[in-house]
Write a protein that holds these residues in place. Structure first.
Motif, PDB file in Angstrom:
ATOM      1  N   ASP A 481       0.824  -1.207   0.000  1.00 18.20           N
ATOM      2  CA  ASP A 481       0.000   0.000   0.000  1.00 18.20           C
ATOM      3  C   ASP A 481       0.862   1.264   0.000  1.00 18.20           C
ATOM      4  O   ASP A 481       0.509   2.287   0.580  1.00 18.20           O
ATOM      5  CB  ASP A 481      -0.948   0.024   1.207  1.00 18.20           C
ATOM      6  N   GLY A 482       2.005   1.149  -0.618  1.00 16.94           N
ATOM      7  CA  GLY A 482       2.877   2.310  -0.785  1.00 16.94           C
ATOM      8  C   GLY A 482       3.141   2.537  -2.255  1.00 16.94           C
ATOM      9  O   GLY A 482       2.394   2.091  -3.132  1.00 16.94           O
ATOM     10  N   LEU A 483       4.215   3.240  -2.556  1.00 12.03           N
ATOM     11  CA  LEU A 483       4.594   3.531  -3.931  1.00 12.03           C
ATOM     12  C   LEU A 483       6.037   3.105  -4.146  1.00 12.03           C
ATOM     13  O   LEU A 483       6.918   3.424  -3.338  1.00 12.03           O
ATOM     14  CB  LEU A 483       4.451   5.028  -4.236  1.00 12.03           C
ATOM     15  N   GLY A 484       6.253   2.376  -5.218  1.00 13.72           N
ATOM     16  CA  GLY A 484       7.606   2.015  -5.600  1.00 13.72           C
ATOM     17  C   GLY A 484       7.967   2.695  -6.905  1.00 13.72           C
ATOM     18  O   GLY A 484       7.103   2.910  -7.763  1.00 13.72           O
ATOM     19  N   ALA A 485       9.228   3.048  -7.059  1.00 11.73           N
ATOM     20  CA  ALA A 485       9.647   3.768  -8.271  1.00 11.73           C
ATOM     21  C   ALA A 485      10.959   3.198  -8.775  1.00 11.73           C
ATOM     22  O   ALA A 485      11.814   2.746  -7.993  1.00 11.73           O
ATOM     23  CB  ALA A 485       9.806   5.260  -7.992  1.00 11.73           C
ATOM     24  N   ARG A 486      11.108   3.225 -10.077  1.00 15.31           N
ATOM     25  CA  ARG A 486      12.382   2.915 -10.714  1.00 15.31           C
ATOM     26  C   ARG A 486      12.816   4.156 -11.467  1.00 15.31           C
ATOM     27  O   ARG A 486      12.078   4.671 -12.314  1.00 15.31           O
ATOM     28  CB  ARG A 486      12.236   1.732 -11.689  1.00 15.31           C
ATOM     29  N   VAL A 487      13.989   4.653 -11.125  1.00 10.35           N
ATOM     30  CA  VAL A 487      14.520   5.858 -11.765  1.00 10.35           C
ATOM     31  C   VAL A 487      15.692   5.453 -12.637  1.00 10.35           C
ATOM     32  O   VAL A 487      16.628   4.794 -12.175  1.00 10.35           O
ATOM     33  CB  VAL A 487      14.964   6.902 -10.722  1.00 10.35           C
ATOM     34  N   GLN A 488      15.632   5.826 -13.897  1.00  5.56           N
ATOM     35  CA  GLN A 488      16.713   5.545 -14.844  1.00  5.56           C
ATOM     36  C   GLN A 488      17.175   6.860 -15.446  1.00  5.56           C
ATOM     37  O   GLN A 488      16.355   7.678 -15.881  1.00  5.56           O
ATOM     38  CB  GLN A 488      16.231   4.605 -15.946  1.00  5.56           C
ATOM     39  N   GLY A 518      19.662  13.289  -1.212  1.00  4.11           N
ATOM     40  CA  GLY A 518      18.908  14.218  -2.041  1.00  4.11           C
ATOM     41  C   GLY A 518      17.409  14.115  -1.867  1.00  4.11           C
ATOM     42  O   GLY A 518      16.668  14.961  -2.371  1.00  4.11           O
ATOM     43  N   TYR A 519      16.961  13.082  -1.154  1.00  4.67           N
ATOM     44  CA  TYR A 519      15.538  12.875  -0.925  1.00  4.67           C
ATOM     45  C   TYR A 519      15.202  13.149   0.535  1.00  4.67           C
ATOM     46  O   TYR A 519      16.073  13.275   1.385  1.00  4.67           O
ATOM     47  CB  TYR A 519      15.148  11.442  -1.292  1.00  4.67           C
ATOM     48  N   THR A 520      13.898  13.187   0.829  1.00  9.79           N
ATOM     49  CA  THR A 520      13.459  13.370   2.207  1.00  9.79           C
ATOM     50  C   THR A 520      13.517  12.044   2.946  1.00  9.79           C
ATOM     51  O   THR A 520      13.733  10.986   2.362  1.00  9.79           O
ATOM     52  CB  THR A 520      12.024  13.911   2.236  1.00  9.79           C
ATOM     53  N   ALA A 521      13.258  12.107   4.231  1.00 16.64           N
ATOM     54  CA  ALA A 521      13.355  10.907   5.062  1.00 16.64           C
ATOM     55  C   ALA A 521      12.315   9.867   4.693  1.00 16.64           C
ATOM     56  O   ALA A 521      12.486   8.677   4.977  1.00 16.64           O
ATOM     57  CB  ALA A 521      13.210  11.296   6.534  1.00 16.64           C
ATOM     58  N   GLU A 522      11.200  10.298   4.053  1.00 15.00           N
ATOM     59  CA  GLU A 522      10.136   9.358   3.701  1.00 15.00           C
ATOM     60  C   GLU A 522      10.467   8.542   2.459  1.00 15.00           C
ATOM     61  O   GLU A 522       9.692   7.670   2.057  1.00 15.00           O
ATOM     62  CB  GLU A 522       8.815  10.101   3.475  1.00 15.00           C
ATOM     63  N   VAL A 523      11.581   8.814   1.814  1.00 17.22           N
ATOM     64  CA  VAL A 523      11.950   8.141   0.577  1.00 17.22           C
ATOM     65  C   VAL A 523      13.210   7.313   0.825  1.00 17.22           C
ATOM     66  O   VAL A 523      14.193   7.798   1.395  1.00 17.22           O
ATOM     67  CB  VAL A 523      12.204   9.153  -0.556  1.00 17.22           C
ATOM     68  N   THR A 524      13.177   6.054   0.377  1.00 16.46           N
ATOM     69  CA  THR A 524      14.317   5.158   0.536  1.00 16.46           C
ATOM     70  C   THR A 524      14.893   4.807  -0.831  1.00 16.46           C
ATOM     71  O   THR A 524      14.144   4.471  -1.752  1.00 16.46           O
ATOM     72  CB  THR A 524      13.900   3.864   1.253  1.00 16.46           C
ATOM     73  N   TYR A 544      18.169   3.156 -10.125  1.00 17.31           N
ATOM     74  CA  TYR A 544      17.980   2.776  -8.728  1.00 17.31           C
ATOM     75  C   TYR A 544      16.482   2.731  -8.429  1.00 17.31           C
ATOM     76  O   TYR A 544      15.646   3.255  -9.183  1.00 17.31           O
ATOM     77  CB  TYR A 544      18.688   3.748  -7.781  1.00 17.31           C
ATOM     78  N   ASP A 545      16.157   2.080  -7.318  1.00 21.25           N
ATOM     79  CA  ASP A 545      14.769   1.964  -6.871  1.00 21.25           C
ATOM     80  C   ASP A 545      14.486   2.970  -5.766  1.00 21.25           C
ATOM     81  O   ASP A 545      15.370   3.292  -4.955  1.00 21.25           O
ATOM     82  CB  ASP A 545      14.489   0.553  -6.336  1.00 21.25           C
ATOM     83  N   LEU A 546      13.234   3.429  -5.748  1.00 18.71           N
ATOM     84  CA  LEU A 546      12.763   4.295  -4.675  1.00 18.71           C
ATOM     85  C   LEU A 546      11.550   3.650  -4.019  1.00 18.71           C
ATOM     86  O   LEU A 546      10.743   2.991  -4.677  1.00 18.71           O
ATOM     87  CB  LEU A 546      12.341   5.666  -5.210  1.00 18.71           C
ATOM     88  N   ARG A 547      11.433   3.853  -2.744  1.00 18.20           N
ATOM     89  CA  ARG A 547      10.211   3.477  -2.026  1.00 18.20           C
ATOM     90  C   ARG A 547       9.669   4.711  -1.352  1.00 18.20           C
ATOM     91  O   ARG A 547      10.358   5.364  -0.574  1.00 18.20           O
ATOM     92  CB  ARG A 547      10.507   2.396  -1.009  1.00 18.20           C
ATOM     93  N   LEU A 548       8.425   5.071  -1.700  1.00 15.82           N
ATOM     94  CA  LEU A 548       7.761   6.229  -1.131  1.00 15.82           C
ATOM     95  C   LEU A 548       6.643   5.738  -0.239  1.00 15.82           C
ATOM     96  O   LEU A 548       5.897   4.822  -0.617  1.00 15.82           O
ATOM     97  CB  LEU A 548       7.174   7.134  -2.217  1.00 15.82           C
ATOM     98  N   ALA A 549       6.508   6.331   0.917  1.00 17.86           N
ATOM     99  CA  ALA A 549       5.517   5.867   1.893  1.00 17.86           C
ATOM    100  C   ALA A 549       4.586   7.004   2.274  1.00 17.86           C
ATOM    101  O   ALA A 549       4.857   7.759   3.215  1.00 17.86           O
ATOM    102  CB  ALA A 549       6.218   5.313   3.133  1.00 17.86           C
ATOM    103  N   MET A 562       8.766  16.257  -9.521  1.00 23.03           N
ATOM    104  CA  MET A 562      10.175  16.357  -9.891  1.00 23.03           C
ATOM    105  C   MET A 562      11.077  15.475  -9.029  1.00 23.03           C
ATOM    106  O   MET A 562      12.270  15.359  -9.292  1.00 23.03           O
ATOM    107  CB  MET A 562      10.668  17.807  -9.787  1.00 23.03           C
ATOM    108  N   LEU A 563      10.485  14.858  -7.970  1.00 19.05           N
ATOM    109  CA  LEU A 563      11.301  14.083  -7.038  1.00 19.05           C
ATOM    110  C   LEU A 563      12.487  14.925  -6.565  1.00 19.05           C
ATOM    111  O   LEU A 563      12.301  16.006  -6.041  1.00 19.05           O
ATOM    112  CB  LEU A 563      11.743  12.766  -7.678  1.00 19.05           C
ATOM    113  N   ASP A 564      13.720  14.463  -6.760  1.00 17.72           N
ATOM    114  CA  ASP A 564      14.874  15.254  -6.307  1.00 17.72           C
ATOM    115  C   ASP A 564      15.453  16.106  -7.421  1.00 17.72           C
ATOM    116  O   ASP A 564      16.544  16.661  -7.287  1.00 17.72           O
ATOM    117  CB  ASP A 564      15.970  14.336  -5.749  1.00 17.72           C
TER     118      ASP A 564
END
Length: 704
Positions: A481-488, A518-524, A544-549, A562-564
């Motif tokens: 129930d979160g958001l996952g991201a792939r950044v290329q 470069g991201y906030t604490a809520e982003v891994t 790389y992968d991101l996990r947003l909660a 814009m993310l970071d």
């Protein structure tokens, strides 16, 4: 050298018989050597209220005097008064006087005096510099410096010093900086030039002169031919002397602006270059030379090009091994280049001449950038591939002169090779540089090919370099129930080189930490992949992968697409600018986001799409966003078609970047809940309302 070779049959000694008179108009506002209590009221408030120190007056003169060797000396007299306003201005109390030396002669400092003046109980107290506190330091093979620091320093003190510098080197007529790191109330320079010495005067800067005058007067030089006791001959040599006077007043401190190659390019100053000598009724003798003659001399110089013309048979066996299997000349060049780049260590990136013979450089496997690139040139020539050294000035060193062969303006050497009518500029001093690429520091206008035939210009404009970057972020719902991201991302060439260098020096884990920061604490951030890291000739890719909660208890979820990659502030803060904006390259930055709408949310509001142009055809910015029932699609692009902008274009460029920062919502951090104080001050980022409790029929749409 004596005048004999120019005019007379024997060595001569010349003495100047008359001096010019300085006009009473616009006189200097202080009298050196006399400090009164009233002088302590002088401040820099009229120029810069934040100044740490202020130059009250800076005065210099240069003239020519005969010496016992039958030639001339330059005499430079310098006097300066400084007022210390704050303790942070104590750096102004250390003075360094550079002096040039050669095997046979040297510049000297005579009559150095320095005093610190303080005001004690309404009376001026003078503390003189002890001669034992003057030190001589060796800077290099040909340079030393006289250095001292004023005694009895305190806030409010007045510092004053004076000295005479003599020089037997006529090409070293002292330049003059009217502007420096401290504001200056009065800066004046006077030069008396005999007509028989021809100098090119080079002025730069944006500030106007208060006085810019010259006058000519006839002068008779008493000439003595020292033939021995009772045999001296005396001549009268008459010619005009031109007295030049330059004055600037209320000169602001020189302050570095963002995107400036070097502030030294814009300091208001005057320099001189000896171009020729012609005595009355004598022939003209060129001293500066042409690029053809200077290039010819450099190719014969043991510290530059002499090794390039030699047989160099010592490299035969290794060259055969290095180029084995090459299908043609281009592949040969690539192999030779890669061999030096990957097997030699560069010890310094600022050198115009060899530090050792090429054979020694090859044996030691290290040297400055001139050593490595001249070795590269020699190996290419030995492999029967046309190649030439190219000299240039790096961005931090300053501009070269477009016409005159002033070698002191150059500080770097690269190699230029021609294969099948195509020219490649090469720098083997950086292990992360690909073939045919140069570091950003080399793009500073033009370089100059050095050879005996065609010492032509090589264009090296930052406007010709485009740094393209493409980033794709794909955000999807995950099972938690979160958001996952792939950044290329495919960075531009300069950024790729920077990443390769950082990873080589600090490792991939440190690079991953920097990404996370470069991201906030809520982003891994996790699962970093760097493709082609060890292949500088190939494009680098970063993934790389991101996990947003998102906060599942919040009704509203604010999200910056814009993310970071948002600009957090306008890089152009000053309201006005007097220097050009000099970026390292043109820009083409593409960012694309494809995002599934988070489970349980509906879109409440989207930023407005926009597109603006910069000066019609010099660039543009676009910010485009759309949605459907399941997905948001977003694209932002910044494109600048050139790297250099004139001061007249500054306001437009500043407004352009201000709009970019505003639209990219730089003030809003990634993934903030609505209670966060870090709300965007402009168009809101995408936000959606959280589902209501199960007993509600429909989701609730939040309000802005």
């Amino acid at each position: 050298m004596t005048i004999q070779s120019y005019l007379f049959p024997a060595a001569l000694c010349l003495v100047l018989c008359s001096q010019g008179v300085v006009s009473a108009q616009d006189k200097m506002p202080v009298k050196f050597g006399k400090v009164t209590p009233q002088d302590f009221t002088v401040t820099g408030a009229s120029l810069d209220s934040s100044a740490d120190a202020i130059v009250v007056a800076d005065f210099g003169t240069s003239s020519f005097e005969g010496n016992p060797k039958g030639w001339f000396d330059l005499e430079f007299h310098h006097m300066k008064r400084i007022r210390i306003l704050k303790r942070t201005g104590f750096d102004a109390a250390t003075v360094e006087i550079p002096l040039y030396t050669s095997v046979n002669d040297a510049e000297k400092v005579l009559g150095l005096k320095a005093s610190t003046y303080t005001l004690e109980d309404g009376k001026v107290v003078e503390t003189k510099l002890d001669s034992k506190s003057i030190f001589t330091n060796k800077i290099s093979k040909n340079w030393i410096e006289e250095k001292f620091t004023f005694p009895a320093l305190k806030e409010g003190a007045i510092l004053e010093y004076s000295y005479t510098q003599t020089s037997p080197f006529l090409y070293n007529l002292q330049p003059w900086d009217f502007q420096g790191i401290y504001p200056c109330l009065w800066s004046e320079y006077q030069v008396d030039l005999p007509n028989f010495f021809k100098y090119v005067t080079l002025a730069q800067g944006f500030l106007p002169f208060k006085v810019n005058s010259s006058d000519s007067r006839p002068v008779t030089f008493k000439v003595t031919d020292p033939g021995g006791a009772g045999r001296d001959d005396h001549f009268d040599l008459s010619d005009d002397v031109v007295s030049h006077r330059w004055v600037m007043s209320n000169v602001p401190a020189m302050k570095t602006e963002p995107f400036t190659t070097t502030i030294e390019n814009y300091v208001s100053k005057i320099e001189f270059q000896l171009s020729g000598i012609q005595f009355p009724n004598g022939i003209y003798r060129d001293q500066m030379g042409t690029w053809l003659s200077v290039s010819d001399q450099m190719m014969k110089d043991e510290d530059f090009g002499a090794d390039l013309a030699r047989n160099n048979s010592w490299m035969d066996d290794d060259l055969k091994t290095i180029t084995r299997g090459a299908a043609g000349n281009l592949e040969k060049v690539q192999k030779i280049y890669a061999y030096i780049r990957d097997n030699f260590t560069c010890t310094s990136h600022s050198g115009l001449y060899l530090s050792s013979p090429l054979k020694t450089v090859y044996k030691n496997k290290n040297g400055n950038e001139a050593d490595l690139n001249l070795l590269l040139t020699a190996m290419l020539i030995h492999a029967n591939i046309p190649a030439d050294p190219v000299i240039l000035s790096t961005r931090s060193h300053g501009f070269t002169h477009p016409v005159y062969p002033l070698l002191t303006r150059f500080n770097y050497v690269i190699s230029c090779v021609t294969v099948d009518s195509s020219r490649y500029c090469l720098d083997a001093s950086e292990p992360w540089l690909g073939f045919g690429r140069l570091p950003a520091r080399c793009y500073n206008g033009t370089g100059r090919v050095i050879n005996k035939v065609t010492p032509m210009l090589v264009p090296l404009s930052a406007d010709s370099i485009k740094e393209g970057k493409a980033t794709l972020a794909i955000i999807t719902n995950d099972e938690k129930d979160g958001l996952g991201a792939r950044v290329q991302s495919t960075p531009g060439y300069e950024e790729s080189s920077d990443i390769r260098q950082r990873v080589k020096e600090h490792g991939q884990q440190e690079y991953l930490k920097n990404l996370q920061a470069g991201y906030t604490a809520e982003v891994t951030v996790a699962n970093l992949e760097l493709d082609s890291l060890g292949q500088p000739d190939q494009p680098l890719s970063v993934a790389y992968d991101l996990r947003l909660a998102p906060d599942s208890t919040a009704d509203l979820y604010y999200f910056n697409p814009m993310l970071d990659h948002a600009y957090r502030e306008n890089p152009f803060k000053a309201a006005t600018r007097v220097y050009p904006v000099e970026m390292a390259h043109a820009v083409d930055d593409n960012y694309t986001l494809m995002m599934e709408i988070p489970n349980g949310y509906v879109v409440d509001e989207l930023p407005k799409s926009a597109k603006v142009s910069l000066n019609t055809d010099e660039g543009f910015f676009e910010y485009l966003i759309t949605k459907d029932d399941h997905q948001i699609q977003f694209r932002s692009r910044i494109k600048l078609n050139k790297a250099t902008f004139s001061p007249e274009d500054y306001a437009t460029l500043r407004d352009f970047y201000g709009f970019v920062v505003t639209k990219r919502s730089a003030a809003a951090a990634t993934n903030h809940p609505p209670s966060s104080p870090a709300r965007s001050c402009c168009d809101p980022p995408y936000k959606a309302a959280h589902k209501t409790s199960p007993d509600r029929d429909n989701p609730r749409a939040g309000t802005a």
